[in-house]
Design an enzyme around this catalytic site. Sequence first.
Site, PDB file in Angstrom:
ATOM      1  N   GLU A   1      15.421  22.927 -27.506  1.00 19.07           N
ATOM      2  CA  GLU A   1      15.638  21.822 -28.442  1.00 19.07           C
ATOM      3  C   GLU A   1      14.630  21.879 -29.589  1.00 19.07           C
ATOM      4  O   GLU A   1      13.444  21.606 -29.410  1.00 19.07           O
ATOM      5  CB  GLU A   1      15.515  20.477 -27.719  1.00 19.07           C
ATOM      6  CG  GLU A   1      16.520  20.281 -26.593  1.00 19.07           C
ATOM      7  CD  GLU A   1      17.954  20.191 -27.080  1.00 19.07           C
ATOM      8  OE1 GLU A   1      18.169  19.749 -28.232  1.00 19.07           O
ATOM      9  OE2 GLU A   1      18.854  20.566 -26.317  1.00 19.07           O
TER      10      GLU A   1
ATOM     11  N   GLU B   1      13.542  11.390 -27.280  1.00 18.21           N
ATOM     12  CA  GLU B   1      14.146  12.693 -27.610  1.00 18.21           C
ATOM     13  C   GLU B   1      14.638  13.400 -26.348  1.00 18.21           C
ATOM     14  O   GLU B   1      15.701  14.030 -26.361  1.00 18.21           O
ATOM     15  CB  GLU B   1      13.165  13.583 -28.359  1.00 18.21           C
ATOM     16  CG  GLU B   1      13.759  14.897 -28.804  1.00 18.21           C
ATOM     17  CD  GLU B   1      14.933  14.740 -29.750  1.00 18.21           C
ATOM     18  OE1 GLU B   1      15.991  15.359 -29.494  1.00 18.21           O
ATOM     19  OE2 GLU B   1      14.811  14.014 -30.745  1.00 18.21           O
TER      20      GLU B   1
ATOM     21  N   GLU C   1      23.196  14.597 -25.129  1.00 22.80           N
ATOM     22  CA  GLU C   1      23.925  15.631 -25.866  1.00 22.80           C
ATOM     23  C   GLU C   1      24.371  16.760 -24.946  1.00 22.80           C
ATOM     24  O   GLU C   1      25.487  17.271 -25.082  1.00 22.80           O
ATOM     25  CB  GLU C   1      23.069  16.169 -27.010  1.00 22.80           C
ATOM     26  CG  GLU C   1      22.918  15.182 -28.148  1.00 22.80           C
ATOM     27  CD  GLU C   1      22.177  15.764 -29.334  1.00 22.80           C
ATOM     28  OE1 GLU C   1      21.695  16.913 -29.261  1.00 22.80           O
ATOM     29  OE2 GLU C   1      22.101  15.057 -30.346  1.00 22.80           O
TER      30      GLU C   1
END
Length: 112
Positions: free
Chosen positions: A22, A63, A70
């Site tokens: 990420e 996050e 996601e």
Amino acid sequence: MQRLWNALHYSLAGLHAAFTCEDAFRQEALLATLLIPASFFLPVNGVGRALMIASVLLVLIVELLNSAIEAVVDRISLDRHPLSKRAKDIGSAAVFLSLANVLITWICILFG
């Protein structure tokens, strides 16, 4: 004890996955490596410093949750779907608000 050891292993694996996969997490981790040590050199009291550090750590936490959302959405289907877009947009909005929280917290403590 074994359960705690396993939980630690899974948590470290999650941090490793987030850091290697990420980009946003890596950028925010870099921000944390700059801001957290900087907080110790600023003329603020202990509570202010704790709030400054907590606001930065909150960005990383949000996050991680956004990245998990996601990943699950992408696992279900890569097809475009309004609910998938909504889930991803809401996760992104949460990250944005956590970043705004850092800015507001640091400004209030430093200039308040």
